[in-house]
Enzyme design. Structure first.
Site, PDB file in Angstrom:
ATOM      1  N   ASN A 190      -6.171   3.554   6.887  1.00 18.10           N
ATOM      2  CA  ASN A 190      -7.631   4.086   7.067  1.00 18.10           C
ATOM      3  C   ASN A 190      -8.213   3.846   7.934  1.00 18.10           C
ATOM      4  O   ASN A 190      -9.499   4.280   8.158  1.00 18.10           O
ATOM      5  CB  ASN A 190      -8.199   3.382   5.377  1.00 18.10           C
ATOM      6  CG  ASN A 190      -7.433   4.104   4.319  1.00 18.10           C
ATOM      7  OD1 ASN A 190      -7.604   5.343   4.338  1.00 18.10           O
ATOM      8  ND2 ASN A 190      -7.239   3.564   3.106  1.00 18.10           N
TER       9      ASN A 190
ATOM     10  N   HIS B 173       0.849  -1.290   0.215  1.00 19.48           N
ATOM     11  CA  HIS B 173       0.076  -0.103   0.016  1.00 19.48           C
ATOM     12  C   HIS B 173       0.892   1.459   0.003  1.00 19.48           C
ATOM     13  O   HIS B 173       1.331   1.549   1.042  1.00 19.48           O
ATOM     14  CB  HIS B 173      -0.901  -0.036   1.283  1.00 19.48           C
ATOM     15  CG  HIS B 173      -2.008   0.912   1.308  1.00 19.48           C
ATOM     16  ND1 HIS B 173      -2.585   1.548   2.455  1.00 19.48           N
ATOM     17  CD2 HIS B 173      -2.580   1.860   0.161  1.00 19.48           C
ATOM     18  CE1 HIS B 173      -3.388   2.461   2.111  1.00 19.48           C
ATOM     19  NE2 HIS B 173      -3.471   2.693   0.885  1.00 19.48           N
TER      20      HIS B 173
HETATM   21  P1  NAD Z   1      -7.095   5.830 -10.932  1.00 15.71           P
HETATM   22  O1  NAD Z   1      -8.688   5.864 -11.138  1.00 15.71           O
HETATM   23  O2  NAD Z   1      -6.358   7.124 -10.857  1.00 15.71           O
HETATM   24  O3  NAD Z   1      -6.174   4.626 -11.824  1.00 15.71           O
HETATM   25  C1  NAD Z   1      -6.998   3.365 -12.009  1.00 15.71           C
HETATM   26  C2  NAD Z   1      -6.250   2.870 -13.420  1.00 15.71           C
HETATM   27  O4  NAD Z   1      -6.701   1.662 -13.609  1.00 15.71           O
HETATM   28  C3  NAD Z   1      -6.969   3.854 -14.370  1.00 15.71           C
HETATM   29  O5  NAD Z   1      -6.061   4.254 -15.367  1.00 15.71           O
HETATM   30  C4  NAD Z   1      -7.834   2.596 -15.198  1.00 15.71           C
HETATM   31  O6  NAD Z   1      -7.823   2.868 -16.668  1.00 15.71           O
HETATM   32  C5  NAD Z   1      -7.137   1.494 -15.073  1.00 15.71           C
HETATM   33  N1  NAD Z   1      -7.757   0.152 -15.185  1.00 15.71           N
HETATM   34  C6  NAD Z   1      -9.028  -0.119 -15.019  1.00 15.71           C
HETATM   35  N2  NAD Z   1      -9.575  -1.261 -15.503  1.00 15.71           N
HETATM   36  C7  NAD Z   1      -8.228  -1.875 -15.724  1.00 15.71           C
HETATM   37  C8  NAD Z   1      -7.866  -3.235 -16.163  1.00 15.71           C
HETATM   38  N3  NAD Z   1      -8.856  -4.260 -16.332  1.00 15.71           N
HETATM   39  N4  NAD Z   1      -6.560  -3.476 -16.691  1.00 15.71           N
HETATM   40  C9  NAD Z   1      -5.632  -2.524 -16.356  1.00 15.71           C
HETATM   41  N5  NAD Z   1      -6.029  -1.327 -15.893  1.00 15.71           N
HETATM   42  C10 NAD Z   1      -7.301  -1.082 -15.493  1.00 15.71           C
HETATM   43  O7  NAD Z   1      -7.080   5.197  -9.306  1.00 15.71           O
HETATM   44  P2  NAD Z   1      -5.798   5.187  -8.293  1.00 15.71           P
HETATM   45  O8  NAD Z   1      -6.162   6.355  -7.472  1.00 15.71           O
HETATM   46  O9  NAD Z   1      -4.190   5.117  -8.981  1.00 15.71           O
HETATM   47  O10 NAD Z   1      -6.178   4.003  -7.397  1.00 15.71           O
HETATM   48  C11 NAD Z   1      -5.489   2.832  -7.901  1.00 15.71           C
HETATM   49  C12 NAD Z   1      -5.445   1.828  -6.743  1.00 15.71           C
HETATM   50  O11 NAD Z   1      -4.746   2.366  -5.569  1.00 15.71           O
HETATM   51  C13 NAD Z   1      -6.849   1.484  -5.878  1.00 15.71           C
HETATM   52  O12 NAD Z   1      -6.736   0.273  -5.650  1.00 15.71           O
HETATM   53  C14 NAD Z   1      -6.666   2.376  -4.758  1.00 15.71           C
HETATM   54  O13 NAD Z   1      -7.685   2.168  -3.765  1.00 15.71           O
HETATM   55  C15 NAD Z   1      -5.328   2.480  -4.282  1.00 15.71           C
HETATM   56  N6  NAD Z   1      -4.792   3.570  -3.783  1.00 15.71           N
HETATM   57  C16 NAD Z   1      -5.087   4.823  -3.936  1.00 15.71           C
HETATM   58  C17 NAD Z   1      -4.755   6.083  -3.162  1.00 15.71           C
HETATM   59  C18 NAD Z   1      -5.003   7.477  -3.943  1.00 15.71           C
HETATM   60  O14 NAD Z   1      -4.682   8.288  -2.889  1.00 15.71           O
HETATM   61  N7  NAD Z   1      -5.348   7.706  -4.779  1.00 15.71           N
HETATM   62  C19 NAD Z   1      -3.770   5.880  -2.411  1.00 15.71           C
HETATM   63  C20 NAD Z   1      -3.502   4.449  -1.931  1.00 15.71           C
HETATM   64  C21 NAD Z   1      -3.994   3.423  -2.608  1.00 15.71           C
END
Ligand code: NAD
Length: 285
Positions: free
Chosen positions: A192, A142
């Site tokens: 979280n 994470h």
């Molecule tokens: P985001 O929406 O910015 O990016 C997600 C990406 O995944 C998109 O580009 C989308 O096109 C892609 N995607 C969707 N379906 C797909 C598939 N079948 N194959 C390949 N790619 C695919 O989201 P994010 O904020 O980068 O979050 C990504 C992960 O990280 C999540 O699990 C989220 O919980 C976790 N996370 C987010 C944060 C934050 O602050 N944003 C912090 C820690 C963890």
């Protein structure tokens, strides 16, 4: 120990995926990047290049090192083209069904004895690991946003994750210049579980008319030395993301103290999702 001559794959090139790709490439790893949307990979490459160029302009990095880092990144449109990476980090959209589908297709692609990690912030690592052929080699890695700057990696151990997998993941985090902190898989992990109730309570405080948003954030910033108030932080994370995580905590821990504040739900219903929609507890027009 991860080998810098062998690739690591990152699935999902959104906010987190691109930060993870940049961090790996800057640390000398070859990275295979895949996203379902080619445009997301193009935008990721452009933003990584821009970030590294800015570091060069500020004198924080040599031009040759920045170019070498960008040169280590390969974008692939087809998942099977990631080759046989030693590690795959899944950073796709936070949706359990989607993640399970992606993880099942990643299972045969990792090198024999390799690790598959998820960057999920709220889905059970044990549950995701259960769909893998070898759950002992599955773990939560994470990262925090923005990944290149944030020091912490919360290393989440699922019920079946092996000691060796935990150790290798922690070693990699150190190689990336991060500090790994080990936690057990449980709803919300540590981050979280502690953060979201604070944000929720700040929204209840606003709903109860105790003070306005600026005052609530001001109390937490100046009184508690938080760099950012909880309501501004909710806007940065996304009010929809906060609601989703609180619903996971409420459902999976089954206690009223995690009940999402009705005002938070109303904000999401109104489309006030925070910075990304230019309106949340504050306006960003
Ligand atoms: P985001 O929406 O910015 O990016 C997600 C990406 O995944 C998109 O580009 C989308 O096109 C892609 N995607 C969707 N379906 C797909 C598939 N079948 N194959 C390949 N790619 C695919 O989201 P994010 O904020 O980068 O979050 C990504 C992960 O990280 C999540 O699990 C989220 O919980 C976790 N996370 C987010 C944060 C934050 O602050 N944003 C912090 C820690 C963890």
């Amino acid at each position: 120990m991860m080998d810098k001559n062998k690739p690591i794959a990152v699935i999902g090139a959104g906010t987190m995926g691109r930060g993870i790709v940049q961090t790996l490439a800057q640390s000398g790893f070859k990275v295979m990047m895949h996203d379902a949307l080619p445009a997301a990979m193009e935008s990721a490459t452009a933003s990584i290049t821009k970030m590294l160029n800015r570091a060069v302009e500020k004198g924080k990095m040599e031009k040759a090192d920045a170019e070498a880092a960008v040169g280590r990144i390969t974008s692939v449109n087809t998942l099977s083209d990631i080759g046989r990476p030693q590690l795959i980090i899944e950073a796709a959209t936070e949706n359990p069904d989607l993640k399970i589908r992606i993880l099942k297709s990643l299972d045969p692609l990792v090198e024999s004895g390799g690790i598959i990690a998820t960057n999920t912030s709220s889905i059970s690592v044990t549950k995701l690991g259960a769909v893998m052929s070898d759950p002992t080699r599955f773990i939560g890695m994470h990262f925090f946003n923005p990944v290149p700057l944030m020091k912490l990696v919360e290393v989440v151990r699922g019920l079946e994750t092996s000691d060796a997998t935990v150790q290798e993941t922690c070693e990699l985090a150190v190689t990336l210049g991060k500090t790994p902190l080990k936690v057990n898989d449980h709803p919300g992990f540590v981050s979280n579980r502690v953060l979201m109730p604070m944000i929720n309570e700040a929204v209840f405080t606003l709903q109860d008319g105790v003070a306005d948003a600026e005052t609530i954030d001001g109390v937490m910033k100046m009184g508690m030395n938080h760099p950012m108030g909880p309501l501004a932080l909710a806007d940065l994370i996304g009010t929809d993301v906060c609601l989703f995580i609180l619903e996971v905590l409420h459902r999976d821990l089954g206690e009223d103290r995690y009940r999402p504040c009705p005002l938070l739900r109303k904000m999401v219903d109104a489309g006030r999702l925070g910075k990304k929609t230019k309106r949340g507890f504050y306006s960003y027009e």
